[in-house]
Motif scaffolding. Structure first.
Motif, PDB file in Angstrom:
ATOM      1  N   ASP A 200     -49.537  -9.052 -60.952  1.00  0.00           N
ATOM      2  CA  ASP A 200     -50.230  -7.774 -61.117  1.00  0.00           C
ATOM      3  C   ASP A 200     -49.192  -6.606 -61.182  1.00  0.00           C
ATOM      4  O   ASP A 200     -49.459  -5.691 -61.937  1.00  0.00           O
TER       5      ASP A 200
ATOM      6  N   ARG B 297     -53.568  -7.040 -69.352  1.00  0.00           N
ATOM      7  CA  ARG B 297     -53.683  -8.655 -68.898  1.00  0.00           C
ATOM      8  C   ARG B 297     -54.009  -9.507 -69.897  1.00  0.00           C
ATOM      9  O   ARG B 297     -53.448 -10.644 -70.033  1.00  0.00           O
ATOM     10  N   VAL B 298     -54.496  -9.236 -71.093  1.00  0.00           N
ATOM     11  CA  VAL B 298     -54.824  -9.916 -72.277  1.00  0.00           C
ATOM     12  C   VAL B 298     -53.346  -9.990 -72.970  1.00  0.00           C
ATOM     13  O   VAL B 298     -53.076 -11.171 -73.337  1.00  0.00           O
ATOM     14  N   ALA B 299     -52.520  -9.123 -73.128  1.00  0.00           N
ATOM     15  CA  ALA B 299     -51.441  -9.219 -73.702  1.00  0.00           C
ATOM     16  C   ALA B 299     -50.233 -10.096 -72.874  1.00  0.00           C
ATOM     17  O   ALA B 299     -49.621 -10.833 -73.661  1.00  0.00           O
ATOM     18  N   LEU B 300     -50.391 -10.140 -71.557  1.00  0.00           N
ATOM     19  CA  LEU B 300     -49.442 -10.496 -71.027  1.00  0.00           C
ATOM     20  C   LEU B 300     -49.700 -11.920 -70.476  1.00  0.00           C
ATOM     21  O   LEU B 300     -48.995 -12.719 -69.927  1.00  0.00           O
ATOM     22  N   GLY B 301     -51.010 -12.458 -70.706  1.00  0.00           N
ATOM     23  CA  GLY B 301     -51.507 -13.531 -69.906  1.00  0.00           C
ATOM     24  C   GLY B 301     -51.901 -13.359 -68.534  1.00  0.00           C
ATOM     25  O   GLY B 301     -51.327 -12.443 -68.023  1.00  0.00           O
ATOM     26  N   VAL B 302     -53.331 -14.073 -68.256  1.00  0.00           N
ATOM     27  CA  VAL B 302     -53.746 -13.483 -66.988  1.00  0.00           C
ATOM     28  C   VAL B 302     -52.821 -13.826 -65.688  1.00  0.00           C
ATOM     29  O   VAL B 302     -52.835 -13.304 -64.484  1.00  0.00           O
ATOM     30  N   ASN B 303     -51.794 -14.911 -65.838  1.00  0.00           N
ATOM     31  CA  ASN B 303     -50.897 -15.152 -64.821  1.00  0.00           C
ATOM     32  C   ASN B 303     -49.802 -14.214 -64.567  1.00  0.00           C
ATOM     33  O   ASN B 303     -49.057 -14.504 -63.814  1.00  0.00           O
ATOM     34  N   ALA B 304     -49.795 -13.438 -65.604  1.00  0.00           N
ATOM     35  CA  ALA B 304     -48.625 -12.218 -65.355  1.00  0.00           C
ATOM     36  C   ALA B 304     -49.128 -11.600 -63.893  1.00  0.00           C
ATOM     37  O   ALA B 304     -49.910 -11.554 -63.452  1.00  0.00           O
TER      38      ALA B 304
ATOM     39  N   GLY C 134     -62.294  -6.178 -68.750  1.00  0.00           N
ATOM     40  CA  GLY C 134     -61.040  -6.703 -69.326  1.00  0.00           C
ATOM     41  C   GLY C 134     -59.936  -5.743 -69.550  1.00  0.00           C
ATOM     42  O   GLY C 134     -60.245  -4.824 -69.879  1.00  0.00           O
TER      43      GLY C 134
END
Lengths: 315, 513
Positions: free
Chosen positions: A45, A36-43, A32
């Protein structure tokens, strides 16, 4: 004596150095990404990569490690990945909370355990001693969080005497601070006290069988006096060892009690940081805990020397 | 349509006021929508020095929702510290927020918003068209979270006067206006500032302090341009442990439990002292099936799963009978809701025969659950129901968010999972993109979604209904139930919303009788 101290100190420093590597190593393999956790997974790449670069996570691991350890040596703990706030004041706040909890409950444990343990040992053949001993066994068997839940159910929910949970800094409202401190300290202190009392009992029992106690009795000292004068110092060694272990356990282990009583201490901070993958905060807190545990052990070692002069000459 | 991350029960809560508006579907004219200036709150008793303390379950990781995706941030801030031009009422309808009215051009590409002349930020500066233009521009250029894509349809913003702003879209988009009710629509002062530590907005409350690990304190904005709220200070207290949260209410530390994490805990609150609010949310608990992986590439297997699940029994067993059956990806507060639970009713024989036809009797599937209360409670029930019709189910549990997000969500390394999608109007997000973790790829869906987004409000309702039915017919996933909005509060607290369907927890509406 000096040599012994120095060797202890060297062990302390070496352990710290190894710990930094182990802690950092764990962070590397933890799945993890904080970005990615901060931006949301759908941010996208691209934006994840950009944030990782901002955090410095794109640099070689070795560089990241040295950078982190370098910061620690300068007491610069860095900035949280998630809240972007300086970590040092956050940890200082939480450490203060945990220390209140750990220190007061340890004091409570000692206050309960020493007299109770001695009493149980002195009266171990009498009904009162057996009864106390049985009670302390129950205390050992009950985990602190269960004690907490039961205390809340009784004193807060049913009787309404004390707040069920929460934390107020002592400078803000001392009365509230004390009210909120009572139940968590009782849950930790009673259980720790019960455990410690068992050790005090067996240490005192051992000591009472020693020749020097018999000699003291033969001189005409009464049992209690013989014990206090000649026995306690000898019984202290195993008790101090256990106390050190308990302190170390409490620093980390208070987290369960922190959850039950909603106390913003170090342990709950660590759990949150892991959930958010705020890796730098995790590393800092774990290192702080490791350092605290090593220092406690170091102090325990020193205490042996204070308590038992014979150990000072042994290398 | 941008992708969004699902949020979970612990982050559901969002409230709008309990206004008695017309129910159900949107009937506003397609060319313009106007309404009386909104009060921003229903604190019926007027301002007082009363404090209130509200127990919530997820503490924000930061105060800056432009850079951090957690739902707890807008829950505390949206509608309280920050306002949006338009907002959503209790029935899911879009109503005026900071804007007193708005009009839509006939080609549905230009929106004109009128601002009240007396609105100010808590710093005292006037809210102007330039602030709105700045805020929209910031989303496009400075925000980092994935949600920033919601602002992609905007091609230009002009502050035509201090009290008017004109937004031009590159193509008509109904969802853009709806998204303006969410955090991407928040209006910031153009002077900027330290969002992570000192958030400043035009809302009825101002930020006072954040005791990390414990609470956030807000104070009434006495310069607020709308109706001033009743409570002077609001303490949002955060509890990770559900028992601790309930105990805090029982012992009088807090006044409201915003989300009851375990419905079976209801019985401990005597009705003589407490009120229970029960309504709906946007949280569809989805039993997702990886549409790109065998055996779920076969529609018959997916249908078999839907027939195999006794939804009523499931809700009774794992969620204490609370929660509504939905049948598709639409909550009852959306204008295009219809009851689709009868498309694949509970029928074990049918499920068995479909599996037989597909040749998949005895197939093993992996159900990868996030370690969230509803998922770990319902997972074993789903397993047992599927095993009764001839599938073999292996459960493994992943830490949420980090591990679940990486494994299931990003890499789609799963056969089935259970997660509550709590974003509003998220059907297009979850099923409209073949790269999304559901891996649902149906060419019939895209034209329906496009027509819904670009047409009139009536077209939107018609096409979204078709889309929802398509998902049910095609068994894109199974929809276990809709998470209930379950709140418990002291009896005297008023203004608590029945339905929790907005991102912000509207504190201005609360009062005490």
């Amino acid at each position: 004596m000096i040599l012994r101290l120095l060797s202890r100190l060297a062990v302390l420093v070496a352990s710290l150095a190894v710990s930094t590597m182990v802690v950092f190593g764990f962070m590397v393999v933890l799945p993890g990404s904080p970005a990615r956790v901060a931006l949301g997974v759908n941010a996208s790449d691209a934006s994840v990569a950009q944030l990782e670069q901002e955090f410095g996570l794109d640099r070689p691991k070795g560089v990241q490690y040295l950078d982190w350890v370098g910061g620690l040596l300068r007491f610069d703990l860095g900035r949280s990945y998630v809240s972007r706030a300086e970590i040092a004041p956050q940890i200082a706040d939480r450490l203060q909370v945990t220390l209140w909890l750990v220190v007061t409950s340890t004091v409570l444990a000692l206050v309960i355990a020493v007299p109770l343990g001695v009493l149980m040992a002195v009266r171990h053949r009498r009904a009162s001693g057996v009864l106390l001993s049985a009670l302390s066994q129950v205390g050992v068997a009950v985990p602190a969080f269960l004690a907490g839940v039961l205390l809340v159910a009784l004193f807060s929910v049913r009787l309404g005497w004390l707040p069920a949970n929460g934390w107020t800094p002592p400078v803000e409202d001392p009365a509230m601070f004390l009210e909120q401190l009572v139940l968590p300290v009782l849950s930790l202190g009673l259980v720790q006290g019960a455990v410690l009392a068992r050790y005090v009992r067996s240490a005192v029992l051992d000591v009472m069988r020693e020749d020097y106690i018999r000699t003291a009795r033969a001189k005409g000292l009464r049992p209690m006096r013989a014990l206090v004068r000649h026995g306690l110092r000898n019984a202290a060694i195993p008790v101090v060892t256990v106390l050190g272990l308990q302190l170390a356990t409490l620093l980390v282990g208070a987290v369960v009690i922190e959850r039950v009583f909603v106390i913003p201490g170090l342990g709950s901070g660590l759990l949150d940081a892991v959930a958010n993958r705020d890796l730098i905060l995790v590393q800092d807190i774990v290192m702080l805990l490791v350092t605290a545990v090593l220092i406690v052990n170091f102090v325990v070692d020193l205490l042996y020397l204070v308590i038992d002069p014979r150990l000072r000459s042994v290398r | 349509m941008s992708l969004r991350r699902p949020r979970v029960l612990v982050s559901v809560v969002g409230f709008s006021l309990l206004a008695g508006c017309s129910a159900g579907s949107s009937s506003e004219e397609s060319s313009s929508a106007t309404a009386a200036p909104s009060s921003g709150g229903g604190g019926a008793q007027g301002p007082s020095n009363d404090p209130i303390s509200i127990g919530l379950v997820a503490e924000p990781a930061s105060l800056d929702f432009t850079k951090n995706d957690g739902a707890a941030i807008p829950q505390a801030e949206l509608g309280n510290i920050y306002e949006t031009l338009v907002k959503q009422d209790q029935d899911g309808k879009i109503v005026p927020g900071l804007a007193t009215r708005w009009t839509v051009s006939p080609d549905r590409k230009t929106y004109t918003f009128d601002l009240p002349a007396n609105a100010t930020f808590s710093t005292g500066a006037k809210v102007t068209g330039a602030d709105v233009a700045y805020s929209i521009d910031q989303v496009k250029t400075k925000w980092t979270i994935g949600l920033k894509a919601k602002m992609d349809p905007v091609s230009a913003v002009d502050a035509t006067s201090p009290t008017q702003v004109k937004v031009t879209l590159s193509k008509p988009s109904n969802s853009w206006l709806f998204d303006m009710t969410t955090r991407v629509g928040a209006i910031f002062p153009k002077s900027g500032g330290d969002l992570a530590n000192k958030p400043v907005g035009s809302g009825p409350y101002t930020f006072t302090r954040w005791n990390r690990g414990d609470s956030i304190v807000l104070t009434r904005n006495d310069k607020y341009w709308g109706q001033k709220p009743h409570f002077k200070t609001v303490t949002l207290k955060y509890f990770k442990d559900p028992t601790a949260l309930n105990n805090a209410l029982l012992s009088g530390t807090i006044d409201v439990v915003s989300t009851l994490q375990a419905p079976e805990a209801l019985s401990q609150f005597p009705t003589s002292k407490y009120q229970v609010i029960e309504g709906t949310t946007n949280g569809e608990v989805v039993l997702s099936m990886n549409n790109s992986r065998a055996p779920f590439t076969d529609k018959r297997v997916r249908q078999a799963v839907r027939y195999a699940i006794d939804h009523k029994g499931l809700i009774d067993t794992c969620w204490a009978g609370k929660g509504q059956q939905i049948g598709s990806m639409v909550p009852p507060t959306d204008p295009w809701y219809e009851d689709l639970t009868k498309v694949t009713p509970y029928d074990q024989a049918k499920a068995k025969s479909l599996l037989q036809q597909a040749g998949k009797v005895g197939a093993t599937v992996r159900l990868r659950l996030p370690n969230l209360p509803y998922a770990t409670a319902c997972g074993p029930v789903v397993k047992s129901m599927l095993e009764q019709v001839g599938l073999k189910v292996k459960i493994d549990t992943l830490e949420f968010p980090a591990a679940w997000l990486t494994t299931v969500f990003k890499n789609a390394d799963y056969d089935m999972s259970i997660i509550a999608h709590v974003e509003p109007r998220d059907l297009p997000t979850v099923f409209g993109d073949p790269t999304y973790y559901t891996r649902y790829n149906n060419p019939q869906l895209e034209p329906l979604l496009a027509a819904a987004d670009q047409g009139s409000e009536t077209d939107q309702v018609t096409n979204m209904k078709k889309a929802a039915r398509l998902l049910a017919d095609d068994a894109a996933a199974d929809f276990l139930f809709l998470l209930p909005n379950l709140m418990v509060a002291d009896k005297g607290i008023t203004g608590l919303p029945k339905n929790a369907i907005t991102e912000g927890f509207d504190l201005a509406a609360l009062g005490r009788s």
